[in-house]
Design a protein around this motif. Structure first.
Motif, PDB file in Angstrom:
ATOM      1  N   ALA A  35       0.779  -1.297   0.062  1.00 45.60           N
ATOM      2  CA  ALA A  35       0.045  -0.177  -0.041  1.00 45.60           C
ATOM      3  C   ALA A  35       1.015   0.982  -0.218  1.00 45.60           C
ATOM      4  CB  ALA A  35      -0.974   0.035   1.163  1.00 45.60           C
ATOM      5  N   ALA A  36       0.433   2.236  -0.574  1.00 45.05           N
ATOM      6  CA  ALA A  36       1.182   3.502  -0.684  1.00 45.05           C
ATOM      7  C   ALA A  36       1.281   3.956   0.858  1.00 45.05           C
ATOM      8  CB  ALA A  36       0.354   4.682  -1.238  1.00 45.05           C
ATOM      9  N   PRO A  37       2.566   4.448   1.177  1.00 46.36           N
ATOM     10  CA  PRO A  37       2.616   4.855   2.504  1.00 46.36           C
ATOM     11  C   PRO A  37       2.056   5.973   2.897  1.00 46.36           C
ATOM     12  CG  PRO A  37       4.594   5.493   0.953  1.00 46.36           C
ATOM     13  CD  PRO A  37       3.751   4.411   0.363  1.00 46.36           C
ATOM     14  N   GLU A  38       1.695   6.109   4.192  1.00 55.89           N
ATOM     15  CA  GLU A  38       0.796   7.172   4.742  1.00 55.89           C
ATOM     16  C   GLU A  38       1.580   8.487   4.611  1.00 55.89           C
ATOM     17  OE1 GLU A  38      -2.209   7.299   6.399  1.00 55.89           O
ATOM     18  OE2 GLU A  38      -2.384   5.142   5.769  1.00 55.89           O
ATOM     19  N   PRO A  39       0.761   9.514   4.139  1.00 60.61           N
ATOM     20  CA  PRO A  39       1.705  10.874   3.948  1.00 60.61           C
ATOM     21  C   PRO A  39       2.091  11.304   5.320  1.00 60.61           C
ATOM     22  CG  PRO A  39      -0.620  11.058   3.461  1.00 60.61           C
ATOM     23  CD  PRO A  39      -0.537   9.551   3.957  1.00 60.61           C
ATOM     24  N   THR A  40       3.256  12.176   5.253  1.00 59.33           N
ATOM     25  CA  THR A  40       3.812  12.586   6.645  1.00 59.33           C
ATOM     26  C   THR A  40       2.800  13.887   6.995  1.00 59.33           C
ATOM     27  OG1 THR A  40       5.012  14.226   5.267  1.00 59.33           O
ATOM     28  CG2 THR A  40       6.146  12.037   5.532  1.00 59.33           C
ATOM     29  N   LYS A  41       2.992  14.346   8.009  1.00 57.21           N
ATOM     30  CA  LYS A  41       2.241  15.546   8.615  1.00 57.21           C
ATOM     31  C   LYS A  41       2.286  16.736   7.623  1.00 57.21           C
ATOM     32  CE  LYS A  41       2.174  14.054  13.302  1.00 57.21           C
ATOM     33  NZ  LYS A  41       2.446  14.450  14.765  1.00 57.21           N
ATOM     34  N   GLU A  42       3.499  16.954   7.176  1.00 53.77           N
ATOM     35  CA  GLU A  42       3.700  18.055   6.386  1.00 53.77           C
ATOM     36  C   GLU A  42       2.963  18.020   4.837  1.00 53.77           C
ATOM     37  OE1 GLU A  42       7.001  16.542   7.464  1.00 53.77           O
ATOM     38  OE2 GLU A  42       7.354  17.730   8.970  1.00 53.77           O
ATOM     39  N   GLU A  43       3.001  16.749   4.301  1.00 54.55           N
ATOM     40  CA  GLU A  43       2.270  16.404   3.086  1.00 54.55           C
ATOM     41  C   GLU A  43       0.814  16.695   3.500  1.00 54.55           C
ATOM     42  OE1 GLU A  43       3.758  12.444   2.235  1.00 54.55           O
ATOM     43  OE2 GLU A  43       5.081  13.154   0.941  1.00 54.55           O
ATOM     44  N   ALA A  44       0.221  16.110   4.378  1.00 60.65           N
ATOM     45  CA  ALA A  44      -1.146  16.113   4.898  1.00 60.65           C
ATOM     46  C   ALA A  44      -1.551  17.448   4.749  1.00 60.65           C
ATOM     47  CB  ALA A  44      -1.340  15.375   6.049  1.00 60.65           C
ATOM     48  N   LEU A  45      -0.840  18.293   5.801  1.00 59.07           N
ATOM     49  CA  LEU A  45      -1.030  19.814   5.765  1.00 59.07           C
ATOM     50  C   LEU A  45      -0.964  20.542   4.563  1.00 59.07           C
ATOM     51  CD1 LEU A  45      -1.575  22.114   7.712  1.00 59.07           C
ATOM     52  CD2 LEU A  45       0.986  22.386   8.265  1.00 59.07           C
ATOM     53  N   LEU A  46       0.067  20.195   3.611  1.00 62.67           N
ATOM     54  CA  LEU A  46       0.084  20.866   2.387  1.00 62.67           C
ATOM     55  C   LEU A  46      -1.102  20.441   1.535  1.00 62.67           C
ATOM     56  CD1 LEU A  46       3.894  20.552   1.802  1.00 62.67           C
ATOM     57  CD2 LEU A  46       2.567  22.532   2.092  1.00 62.67           C
ATOM     58  N   THR A  47      -1.614  19.323   1.571  1.00 61.03           N
ATOM     59  CA  THR A  47      -2.752  18.848   0.892  1.00 61.03           C
ATOM     60  C   THR A  47      -4.038  19.703   1.481  1.00 61.03           C
ATOM     61  OG1 THR A  47      -1.836  16.711   0.461  1.00 61.03           O
ATOM     62  CG2 THR A  47      -4.165  16.817   0.095  1.00 61.03           C
ATOM     63  N   GLU A  48      -4.043  19.762   2.627  1.00 59.19           N
ATOM     64  CA  GLU A  48      -5.235  20.467   3.098  1.00 59.19           C
ATOM     65  C   GLU A  48      -5.240  21.878   2.733  1.00 59.19           C
ATOM     66  OE1 GLU A  48      -6.878  21.580   7.507  1.00 59.19           O
ATOM     67  OE2 GLU A  48      -5.805  19.848   7.220  1.00 59.19           O
ATOM     68  N   ILE A  49      -3.979  22.791   2.707  1.00 57.30           N
ATOM     69  CA  ILE A  49      -3.908  24.171   2.177  1.00 57.30           C
ATOM     70  C   ILE A  49      -4.247  24.205   0.594  1.00 57.30           C
ATOM     71  CG2 ILE A  49      -2.239  25.963   1.690  1.00 57.30           C
ATOM     72  CD1 ILE A  49      -0.730  24.845   4.568  1.00 57.30           C
ATOM     73  N   ARG A  50      -3.910  23.260   0.096  1.00 52.31           N
ATOM     74  CA  ARG A  50      -4.146  23.272  -1.427  1.00 52.31           C
ATOM     75  C   ARG A  50      -5.489  23.116  -1.727  1.00 52.31           C
ATOM     76  NH1 ARG A  50      -2.983  17.774  -4.215  1.00 52.31           N
ATOM     77  NH2 ARG A  50      -4.953  17.465  -3.139  1.00 52.31           N
ATOM     78  N   ASP A  51      -6.305  22.127  -1.008  1.00 54.73           N
ATOM     79  CA  ASP A  51      -7.463  22.145  -1.190  1.00 54.73           C
ATOM     80  C   ASP A  51      -8.457  23.440  -0.669  1.00 54.73           C
ATOM     81  OD1 ASP A  51      -7.116  19.541  -2.202  1.00 54.73           O
ATOM     82  OD2 ASP A  51      -7.872  18.482  -0.240  1.00 54.73           O
ATOM     83  N   ILE A  52      -8.051  23.981   0.165  1.00 54.66           N
ATOM     84  CA  ILE A  52      -8.559  25.295   0.660  1.00 54.66           C
ATOM     85  C   ILE A  52      -8.443  26.468  -0.401  1.00 54.66           C
ATOM     86  CG2 ILE A  52      -8.677  27.143   2.559  1.00 54.66           C
ATOM     87  CD1 ILE A  52      -7.781  24.896   4.462  1.00 54.66           C
ATOM     88  N   LEU A  53      -7.230  26.377  -1.087  1.00 47.14           N
ATOM     89  CA  LEU A  53      -7.224  27.577  -1.982  1.00 47.14           C
ATOM     90  C   LEU A  53      -7.771  27.232  -3.214  1.00 47.14           C
ATOM     91  CD1 LEU A  53      -2.949  27.892  -1.673  1.00 47.14           C
ATOM     92  CD2 LEU A  53      -4.865  29.522  -0.999  1.00 47.14           C
ATOM     93  N   LYS A  54      -7.977  25.797  -3.828  1.00 47.23           N
ATOM     94  CA  LYS A  54      -8.718  25.533  -4.737  1.00 47.23           C
ATOM     95  C   LYS A  54     -10.164  25.916  -4.615  1.00 47.23           C
ATOM     96  CE  LYS A  54      -6.527  21.817  -7.003  1.00 47.23           C
ATOM     97  NZ  LYS A  54      -6.534  20.087  -7.069  1.00 47.23           N
ATOM     98  N   GLU A  55     -10.807  25.720  -3.178  1.00 47.27           N
ATOM     99  CA  GLU A  55     -12.119  26.248  -2.897  1.00 47.27           C
ATOM    100  C   GLU A  55     -12.277  27.678  -3.000  1.00 47.27           C
ATOM    101  OE1 GLU A  55     -13.835  25.089   1.073  1.00 47.27           O
ATOM    102  OE2 GLU A  55     -13.260  23.073   0.620  1.00 47.27           O
ATOM    103  N   LYS A  56     -11.190  28.291  -2.707  1.00 45.59           N
ATOM    104  CA  LYS A  56     -11.509  30.028  -2.599  1.00 45.59           C
ATOM    105  C   LYS A  56     -11.361  30.598  -4.183  1.00 45.59           C
ATOM    106  CE  LYS A  56      -9.635  31.407   1.778  1.00 45.59           C
ATOM    107  NZ  LYS A  56      -8.731  31.779   2.463  1.00 45.59           N
ATOM    108  N   GLU A  57     -10.698  29.757  -4.879  1.00 43.00           N
ATOM    109  CA  GLU A  57     -10.564  30.107  -6.210  1.00 43.00           C
ATOM    110  C   GLU A  57     -11.902  29.714  -7.330  1.00 43.00           C
ATOM    111  OE1 GLU A  57      -7.355  28.202  -8.253  1.00 43.00           O
ATOM    112  OE2 GLU A  57      -5.815  29.364  -7.158  1.00 43.00           O
ATOM    113  N   ALA A  58     -12.626  28.603  -6.623  1.00 41.10           N
ATOM    114  CA  ALA A  58     -13.717  28.248  -7.262  1.00 41.10           C
ATOM    115  C   ALA A  58     -14.824  29.209  -6.985  1.00 41.10           C
ATOM    116  CB  ALA A  58     -14.290  27.039  -6.825  1.00 41.10           C
ATOM    117  N   LYS A  59     -14.845  29.948  -5.687  1.00 39.13           N
ATOM    118  CA  LYS A  59     -15.925  30.921  -5.459  1.00 39.13           C
ATOM    119  C   LYS A  59     -15.654  32.208  -5.998  1.00 39.13           C
ATOM    120  CE  LYS A  59     -16.885  28.981  -1.044  1.00 39.13           C
ATOM    121  NZ  LYS A  59     -16.733  29.127   0.501  1.00 39.13           N
TER     122      LYS A  59
END
Length: 145
Positions: free
Chosen positions: A121-145
């Motif tokens: 299985a793909a290794p679990e993302p590190t805390k930094e990767e999870a945080l960066l993914t969350e930030i990316r998703d929030i930025l995509k949401e703001k751009e969509a609005k």
């Protein structure tokens, strides 16, 4: 439900069609094996046994009755064709052996599939990767609005 509709449902099931294909292939395979035995194996057995042709061997139970003047057969000969029976047994043994080998090969393939290691299985993302993914998703949401 009508009989025709029930029959159509029955005939169109996948396993019935698979079985029909198996029967047709089995019949063709039986002809191939019979030809192998009749045309290749039994002549070799005949040579090895001093020219015996097994299909000629029979026990005559009752002789044929032939009209002496016209040479017309009034009553045919009654026989037990044991040579043909032996040839049929050889057919059966070859078919049984071929089926045994095929099933053994299929079972080995199934065993290899079971024994094959699961893909990692793909290794679990590190805390930094999870945080960066969350930030990316929030930025995509703001751009969509």
């Amino acid at each position: 439900m009508s009989i025709i509709k029930e029959f159509k449902e029955f005939a169109m099931r996948g396993n019935v069609i698979d079985m029909a294909v198996g029967v047709v292939i089995g019949a063709a395979f039986g002809k191939i094996i019979s030809s192998l035995v009749d045309d290749i194996i039994m002549p070799l057995v005949g040579v090895a046994t001093g020219g015996m042709n097994f299909t000629d061997y029979k026990w005559v139970i009752q002789q044929a009755v032939v009209d002496g003047a016209t040479k017309e057969v009034l009553k045919p000969e009654v026989t037990l064709n044991w040579g043909t029976w032996i040839q049929t047994i050889v057919d059966f043994l070859i078919v049984a052996f071929c089926i045994f080998v095929a099933i053994k090969a299929i079972n080995q393939l199934k065993r290899k599939e079971k024994d094959a290691p699961e893909p990692e299985a793909a290794p679990e993302p590190t805390k930094e990767e999870a945080l960066l993914t969350e930030i990316r998703d929030i930025l995509k949401e703001k751009e969509a609005k």
